[in-house]
Design an enzyme around this catalytic site. Structure first.
Site, PDB file in Angstrom:
ATOM      1  N   GLN A 232       1.195  -1.649  -0.026  1.00 54.58           N
ATOM      2  CA  GLN A 232       0.220  -0.034  -0.521  1.00 54.58           C
ATOM      3  C   GLN A 232       1.234   1.303   0.072  1.00 54.58           C
ATOM      4  OE1 GLN A 232      -3.113   0.027  -0.480  1.00 54.58           O
ATOM      5  NE2 GLN A 232      -3.754  -1.787  -0.038  1.00 54.58           N
TER       6      GLN A 232
ATOM      7  N   ALA B 178       1.906  -4.332  -7.818  1.00 53.21           N
ATOM      8  CA  ALA B 178       2.215  -3.580  -9.070  1.00 53.21           C
ATOM      9  C   ALA B 178       0.518  -2.825  -9.609  1.00 53.21           C
ATOM     10  CB  ALA B 178       1.819  -4.185 -10.717  1.00 53.21           C
ATOM     11  N   HIS B 179      -0.677  -3.252  -9.196  1.00 56.91           N
ATOM     12  CA  HIS B 179      -1.707  -2.496  -9.423  1.00 56.91           C
ATOM     13  C   HIS B 179      -2.140  -1.278  -8.305  1.00 56.91           C
ATOM     14  CE1 HIS B 179      -3.319  -6.626  -6.521  1.00 56.91           C
ATOM     15  NE2 HIS B 179      -4.140  -5.193  -6.197  1.00 56.91           N
TER      16      HIS B 179
ATOM     17  N   THR C  12       7.105 -19.201 -15.367  1.00 51.79           N
ATOM     18  CA  THR C  12       8.135 -18.124 -16.566  1.00 51.79           C
ATOM     19  C   THR C  12       7.726 -17.063 -16.003  1.00 51.79           C
ATOM     20  OG1 THR C  12       7.753 -19.755 -18.353  1.00 51.79           O
ATOM     21  CG2 THR C  12       7.826 -17.481 -19.108  1.00 51.79           C
TER      22      THR C  12
ATOM     23  N   CYS D 234      -9.445  -9.090  -0.184  1.00 45.09           N
ATOM     24  CA  CYS D 234      -9.048 -10.360   0.234  1.00 45.09           C
ATOM     25  C   CYS D 234     -10.213 -10.890   0.702  1.00 45.09           C
ATOM     26  CB  CYS D 234      -7.456 -10.346   0.785  1.00 45.09           C
ATOM     27  SG  CYS D 234      -6.339 -10.290  -1.506  1.00 45.09           S
TER      28      CYS D 234
END
Length: 362
Positions: free
Chosen positions: A174, A192-193, A226, A311
């Site tokens: 945050q 990232a978001h 990956t 979440c």
């Protein structure tokens, strides 16, 4: 004014245009960065360049392990740290507190600040945080709380942890891109978001790989799977696009007068309780209406807000963060979270205040 107002930026932060362009570049470039052919080598070069850009943006001098987000970064830290014991504050994200972890939960004060003095030898369990490499403890502390916006002061805790041979994990999901990264952390979690990058990508920052034991696979053997090259490029571009301050203070100015109106109506402006409230997340309790009812009414009014961490909010459980702070149940059950991001406008903030007051006065 847009048809929909998103004031759940902790969960719905729009993708920055810089990140969108980087994603498109990554899709055009995509190849497995572990492949030895020319396309794979080009992908590897772009990935390593993004790793350096993220280090530079955060001022981080250690290593960067790319993950699918903050939860996976926490999982790697907790499972792979060269530590025997786990300690965490009582207000950590569910990703840190789930299962049989931690062995000991560090209490928080009514103002939301972790009681870091409890880490001292006189207060903690005798077998935890001992200066013994064979019995090392990992201590997890959230930099900015995802439900209240309270900021923990990491420095004092870092001294106690390091003086006793422990490792410090700081959840910066945050705060990264908004506040200076706490460089005294041994590991840090980034998503990232949360700052306008793509969903599904994040990182575990580690001062030294020696703090972890590898499990095999990619990312120097510390993470299987990956790498998400387009997402990683988008993450680097989004982080570089973050400004200081993250939001122009004038956007949030209407909240000052609104807070007074909340108090006058008998509501709770929970920032009043906090030791170090930050501007981008606010928790507010409305008199006489449950949080669930508020969420539905705001939704019908075209405003997206939340009851707590994204979440855990879907479970409709009472907030473990507010419970740990000693907030009475009847206040906790009337508390919603609003969070603001890089696209938030002053008109959107004003509209939220107007709708909240209409609902409270009905």
């Amino acid at each position: 004014m847009p048809s929909r107002i998103y004031l759940d930026h902790a969960a719905t932060t729009p993708l920055r245009p810089e990140a969108r362009a980087a994603l498109e570049e990554g899709f055009a470039l995509w190849a497995n960065p572990s492949s030895p052919h020319a396309e794979g080598r080009a992908a590897r070069s772009a990935l390593e360049n993004a790793r350096d850009r993220i280090r530079n943006s955060l001022g981080w001098t250690g290593e960067v392990i790319f993950t699918s987000g903050a939860s996976e970064a926490a999982e790697i830290a907790l499972n792979a740290a060269n530590a025997v014991h786990d300690i965490a504050t009582a207000v950590e994200h569910d990703a840190v507190l789930r299962g049989d972890r931690p062995e000991w939960t560090l209490p928080v004060r009514p103002d939301g600040a972790a009681d870091l003095m409890a880490l001292s030898a006189e207060s903690r369990p005798s077998d935890l945080l001992v200066d013994d490499p064979e019995n090392r403890s990992l201590v997890a502390v959230q930099h900015v709380n995802s439900e209240t916006g309270n900021r923990q002061h990491i420095g004092f805790g870092a001294e106690l942890v390091h003086d006793n041979g422990g490792l410090l994990l700081v959840d910066c999901a945050q705060s990264a891109g908004k506040f200076e990264l706490p460089q005294m952390a041994d590991m840090a979690i980034v998503a990232a978001h949360k700052f306008g990058g793509p969903v599904g990508v994040g990182a575990l920052l580690v001062k030294d790989y020696a703090m972890l034991h590898p499990s095999g696979g990619q990312e120097r053997g510390y993470r299987r799977g990956t790498e998400n090259l387009p997402g990683i490029l988008g993450m680097a571009a989004a982080l570089e696009a973050c400004t200081d301050p993250y939001i122009d203070p004038s956007v949030l100015e209407p909240l000052d007068a609104f807070a007074g109106e909340v108090r006058a109506l008998g509501g709770e402006w929970l920032s009043d309780r906090l030791s170090d409230p930050t501007p981008y997340i606010r928790a507010i309790a409305m008199p006489g209406m449950s949080a669930q009812a508020q969420l539905m009414r705001f939704d019908m009014a075209g405003i997206s807000v939340s009851q707590g961490s994204a979440c855990s909010s879907g479970t409709m459980k009472r907030s473990h963060v507010l419970t740990a702070m000693g907030v009475p149940d009847e206040i906790a059950d009337r508390t919603i979270r609003v969070s603001f991001g890089w696209t938030t406008t002053r008109a959107e903030v004003e509209r939220f205040c107007e709708v909240w007051l209409d609902m409270a006065n009905a």
